[in-house]
Scaffold this motif. Structure first.
Motif, PDB file in Angstrom:
ATOM      1  N   LEU A  40       0.738  -1.282  -0.045  1.00 18.49           N
ATOM      2  CA  LEU A  40      -0.006  -0.056   0.078  1.00 18.49           C
ATOM      3  C   LEU A  40       0.972   1.201   0.015  1.00 18.49           C
ATOM      4  CD1 LEU A  40      -1.303  -2.348   1.487  1.00 18.49           C
ATOM      5  CD2 LEU A  40      -2.875  -0.652   2.451  1.00 18.49           C
ATOM      6  N   ASP A  41       1.038   1.920  -1.097  1.00 20.36           N
ATOM      7  CA  ASP A  41       1.720   3.302  -1.267  1.00 20.36           C
ATOM      8  C   ASP A  41       1.075   4.532  -1.112  1.00 20.36           C
ATOM      9  OD1 ASP A  41       4.608   2.205  -1.947  1.00 20.36           O
ATOM     10  OD2 ASP A  41       3.740   1.359  -3.639  1.00 20.36           O
ATOM     11  N   PRO A  42       1.508   5.221  -0.375  1.00 22.85           N
ATOM     12  CA  PRO A  42       0.898   6.542   0.041  1.00 22.85           C
ATOM     13  C   PRO A  42       0.978   7.700  -0.880  1.00 22.85           C
ATOM     14  CG  PRO A  42       2.536   5.988   1.807  1.00 22.85           C
ATOM     15  CD  PRO A  42       2.775   5.066   0.446  1.00 22.85           C
ATOM     16  N   TYR A  43       1.700   7.588  -1.971  1.00 26.07           N
ATOM     17  CA  TYR A  43       1.727   8.753  -2.896  1.00 26.07           C
ATOM     18  C   TYR A  43       0.617   8.812  -3.770  1.00 26.07           C
ATOM     19  CZ  TYR A  43       3.699   4.672  -5.905  1.00 26.07           C
ATOM     20  OH  TYR A  43       4.027   3.615  -6.471  1.00 26.07           O
ATOM     21  N   LEU A  44       0.273  10.034  -4.229  1.00 23.98           N
ATOM     22  CA  LEU A  44      -0.760  10.289  -5.042  1.00 23.98           C
ATOM     23  C   LEU A  44      -0.865  10.005  -6.452  1.00 23.98           C
ATOM     24  CD1 LEU A  44      -1.517  13.903  -3.545  1.00 23.98           C
ATOM     25  CD2 LEU A  44      -3.171  11.760  -3.746  1.00 23.98           C
ATOM     26  N   ASN A  45       0.318   9.375  -7.226  1.00 25.94           N
ATOM     27  CA  ASN A  45       0.361   9.100  -8.358  1.00 25.94           C
ATOM     28  C   ASN A  45      -0.660   7.663  -8.368  1.00 25.94           C
ATOM     29  OD1 ASN A  45       3.220  10.078  -7.650  1.00 25.94           O
ATOM     30  ND2 ASN A  45       3.406   9.902  -9.853  1.00 25.94           N
ATOM     31  N   ILE A  46      -1.289   7.443  -9.613  1.00 31.19           N
ATOM     32  CA  ILE A  46      -2.135   6.178  -9.629  1.00 31.19           C
ATOM     33  C   ILE A  46      -1.184   5.008  -9.793  1.00 31.19           C
ATOM     34  CG2 ILE A  46      -3.526   5.023 -11.147  1.00 31.19           C
ATOM     35  CD1 ILE A  46      -4.834   7.471 -10.235  1.00 31.19           C
ATOM     36  N   ASP A  47      -0.073   5.023 -10.140  1.00 25.85           N
ATOM     37  CA  ASP A  47       0.856   4.040  -9.981  1.00 25.85           C
ATOM     38  C   ASP A  47       2.322   4.579 -10.466  1.00 25.85           C
ATOM     39  OD1 ASP A  47       1.242   3.987 -13.147  1.00 25.85           O
ATOM     40  OD2 ASP A  47      -0.515   2.748 -13.231  1.00 25.85           O
ATOM     41  N   PRO A  48       3.354   3.801 -10.331  1.00 24.25           N
ATOM     42  CA  PRO A  48       4.624   4.448 -10.594  1.00 24.25           C
ATOM     43  C   PRO A  48       4.987   4.463 -11.982  1.00 24.25           C
ATOM     44  CG  PRO A  48       4.888   2.277  -9.822  1.00 24.25           C
ATOM     45  CD  PRO A  48       3.346   2.381  -9.790  1.00 24.25           C
ATOM     46  N   GLY A  49       4.170   4.166 -12.885  1.00 27.05           N
ATOM     47  CA  GLY A  49       4.630   4.069 -14.585  1.00 27.05           C
ATOM     48  C   GLY A  49       5.156   5.312 -15.114  1.00 27.05           C
ATOM     49  N   ILE A 140       2.838  -1.281   4.434  1.00 28.71           N
ATOM     50  CA  ILE A 140       2.501   0.133   4.452  1.00 28.71           C
ATOM     51  C   ILE A 140       3.630   1.033   3.816  1.00 28.71           C
ATOM     52  CG2 ILE A 140       1.379   1.937   5.402  1.00 28.71           C
ATOM     53  CD1 ILE A 140      -0.182  -0.671   5.240  1.00 28.71           C
ATOM     54  N   GLY A 141       3.973   1.413   2.839  1.00 24.08           N
ATOM     55  CA  GLY A 141       4.872   2.276   2.317  1.00 24.08           C
ATOM     56  C   GLY A 141       5.123   3.641   3.083  1.00 24.08           C
ATOM     57  N   GLU A 148       1.196  11.739   4.648  1.00 22.90           N
ATOM     58  CA  GLU A 148       0.445  11.148   3.654  1.00 22.90           C
ATOM     59  C   GLU A 148       0.076   9.504   3.751  1.00 22.90           C
ATOM     60  OE1 GLU A 148       3.629  12.141   3.294  1.00 22.90           O
ATOM     61  OE2 GLU A 148       3.876  13.387   1.384  1.00 22.90           O
ATOM     62  N   SER A 149       0.797   8.923   4.869  1.00 28.49           N
ATOM     63  CA  SER A 149       0.314   7.537   5.177  1.00 28.49           C
ATOM     64  C   SER A 149      -0.734   7.325   6.305  1.00 28.49           C
ATOM     65  CB  SER A 149       1.751   6.911   5.729  1.00 28.49           C
ATOM     66  OG  SER A 149       2.092   7.451   6.831  1.00 28.49           O
ATOM     67  N   LEU A 150      -1.355   8.593   6.743  1.00 29.63           N
ATOM     68  CA  LEU A 150      -2.258   8.597   7.936  1.00 29.63           C
ATOM     69  C   LEU A 150      -3.521   7.908   7.435  1.00 29.63           C
ATOM     70  CD1 LEU A 150      -1.971  12.190   9.478  1.00 29.63           C
ATOM     71  CD2 LEU A 150      -1.193  10.075  10.452  1.00 29.63           C
ATOM     72  N   PRO A 151      -4.129   8.146   6.358  1.00 27.37           N
ATOM     73  CA  PRO A 151      -5.421   7.380   5.856  1.00 27.37           C
ATOM     74  C   PRO A 151      -5.242   5.653   6.116  1.00 27.37           C
ATOM     75  CG  PRO A 151      -4.948   9.156   4.472  1.00 27.37           C
ATOM     76  CD  PRO A 151      -3.788   8.953   5.203  1.00 27.37           C
ATOM     77  N   PHE A 152      -3.857   5.356   5.688  1.00 30.95           N
ATOM     78  CA  PHE A 152      -3.663   3.897   5.405  1.00 30.95           C
ATOM     79  C   PHE A 152      -3.520   3.506   7.213  1.00 30.95           C
ATOM     80  CE2 PHE A 152      -2.289   5.059   1.349  1.00 30.95           C
ATOM     81  CZ  PHE A 152      -2.662   4.178   0.471  1.00 30.95           C
TER      82      PHE A 152
END
Length: 538
Positions: A40-49, A140-141, A148-152
């Protein structure tokens, strides 16, 4: 019902949560349990692509075409379990799905909020596509304390309540630094990190302490006392010489046994660590070695080619060799310097990449490998560069290039806007860059009597792809008349998948990414064969 293990990190990033999760997965799997790993990654990108390798490192690709975090590569290499799209999610993907639902009116006019909507979406992801797994390990990333990780973290706190504490376990990985000036090991950063986690409502059950030297009993007892964790659950992980020691190290510290103890499970059997001991011995003790040059655009960041580095190591394990990786920045590789810089190498590899930058250095290196009979492996963009080099210097098509590099060229390589997958037409575009490439597992058929068919020992293969440009099949006859064989091709005969040069000891390039399927316990045949050829070239 599955048991859920949540792995969080504290103090600093890059401590090895992915490697710890992967090692635990192997140990549990080796004891006879079915395991699933998720990130589970906290960044806002849809994916790292669409992220730069300098920012994020490697983009790992799954069989079903997901562009994911490189930790999924660790998961696959250690567990042997192929990851799926449903094993990696980001904040961007979570919010994107929520906003689409909101636009469709699915929330029935309610105010959309982090709690419960975002946290519910995360919880749904955690339990999605779980069938008969005994354990689900969710990493958890990021680092506890990041906004960024608070919701996770809130989601996994709620999830633990939902399934019950007897079905959920929290592992927290922290740094225990050694202060050289005072000759002391400091536990305070771990204490603060756990305090931060507990303030969010999560009490870790096991603490993994990353350190560069053994932690004295007194310090372990201190961590136990101030972090409210049994001393048996304060697990030490000292820096290892090779990542393949990790499962051995964690088992020695009884991580897997403590996990089973927490869940009150009696082990089916002891884990088999002999393969890892054998691999570790080969990696650390092999007297013979080969020099492999990786010529790419991102060599200054090791994680940019993580799977590639590991696949070469796996090839070395298969051949009982150490691999000395010589990283050469293609941007600064001049034609006049190629001979000097590559004089001591036994094999040359051109990896995947995008864009014009550094292409001429790659082409110069390929020309040197071709003319001097040095074993060469081209991957994805590396295959395209090999074809362009051959077109320019052998077919004498001086303006041969890719439309990705130049619009005023003879397009030996061009953008593909549609292709077939499982009998359905897939469409790509260069306008929206994310997720629009030819991604995931595709079949290819290999030419009879070709070297690559001998290597695979099969006429039909399936490999993972990540690209939007293809070699122009219309030039096949021209190339083959001059000695470059299109030895692998798509089932519909439209897309070249592999090329090789007949009058060369070992010159193969492929459009796919074989490194994504290589495992330390099952090295990929292409890398094993490439390293064997490099050994002969010593």
């Amino acid at each position: 019902m599955a048991r859920y293990i949540f792995v969080t990190g504290g103090v600093v990033s890059s401590l090895g949560k992915g490697l710890s999760s992967a090692s635990l997965a192997y140990l549990l799997q080796s004891r006879g349990y079915k395991v699933r790993l998720r990130k589970l990654d906290p960044y806002l990108n849809i994916d790292p692509g669409t992220m730069s390798p300098f920012q994020h490192g490697e983009v790992f690709v799954t069989d079903d075409g997901a562009e994911t975090d490189l930790d999924l590569g660790h998961y696959e290499r250690f567990s042997g379990i192929s990851a799926k799209q449903s094993d990696n999610v980001t904040t961007g993907k979570i919010y994107s799905d929520i906003l689409k639902k909101e636009r469709r009116g699915l929330y029935l006019g309610k105010t959309v909020q982090v709690i419960p909507h975002v946290t519910n979406e995360i919880k749904d992801f955690i339990k999605k596509d779980i069938k008969d797994e005994d354990f689900v390990i969710c990493e958890i990333g990021g680092t506890v304390g990041d906004i960024e990780s608070l919701p996770f973290l809130e989601a996994i706190r709620q999830f633990s309540i939902d399934v019950g504490s007897n079905k959920s376990l929290f592992i927290h990985l922290t740094l225990v630094p050694y202060m050289k000036a005072s000759d002391e090991i400091k536990t305070k950063p771990t204490q603060h990190s756990v305090k931060e986690l507990r303030a969010l409502g999560i009490q870790p059950n096991i603490i993994i302490c990353r350190c560069e030297r053994p932690i004295p009993f007194g310090q372990r007892k201190k961590i136990s006392l101030f972090c409210n964790v049994s001393i048996d659950n304060v697990i030490e992980t000292i820096d290892v010489k090779t990542i393949y020691e990790a499962p051995i190290s964690f088992h020695k510290e009884k991580l897997d046994q403590q996990v089973l103890n927490y869940f009150k499970i009696k082990s089916k059997r002891q884990p088999n660590l002999l393969p890892w001991k054998k691999i570790t011995k080969t990696v650390l003790s092999s007297k013979n070695s080969v020099n492999i040059a990786i010529i790419g655009k991102y060599v200054n960041l090791k994680d940019a080619y993580k799977s590639l580095d590991e696949a070469l190591t796996h090839g070395g394990i298969k051949n009982n060799l150490k691999i000395n990786l010589i990283r050469i920045e293609s941007d600064y590789l001049k034609v006049s310097e190629v001979k000097k810089k590559l004089a001591a190498v036994n094999g040359i590899l051109i990896p995947g990449g995008f864009g014009k930058r550094g292409t001429e250095g790659k082409i110069a290196a390929i020309s040197y490998a071709r003319k001097n009979k040095i074993p060469f492996l081209g991957i994805c963009f590396g295959m395209q560069m090999a074809v362009i080099e051959f077109a320019r210097n052998v077919l004498k098509i001086k303006k041969a290039s890719s439309t990705e590099i130049s619009k005023q060229c003879i397009p030996i390589v061009g953008l593909i806007d549609e292709w077939s997958k499982n009998g359905k037409v897939q469409k790509g575009t260069s306008k929206n860059l994310g997720g629009t490439m030819r991604l995931g597992l595709y079949p290819a058929k290999l030419k009879e009597s070709s070297l690559i068919k001998k290597i695979y020992k099969s006429r039909n293969i399936n490999e993972r792809h990540r690209h939007r440009y293809e070699v122009n099949i219309n030039y096949q006859k021209n190339f083959e008349e001059k000695g470059m064989s299109f030895s692998g091709i798509s089932p519909d005969n439209k897309l070249p998948e592999a090329i090789e040069i007949k009058k060369h000891p070992w010159f193969i390039a492929v459009q796919f990414h074989p490194e994504f399927k290589s495992r330390p316990l099952l090295p990929h045949p292409l890398f094993s064969s490439f390293i064997a050829a490099a050994k002969k070239n010593k």
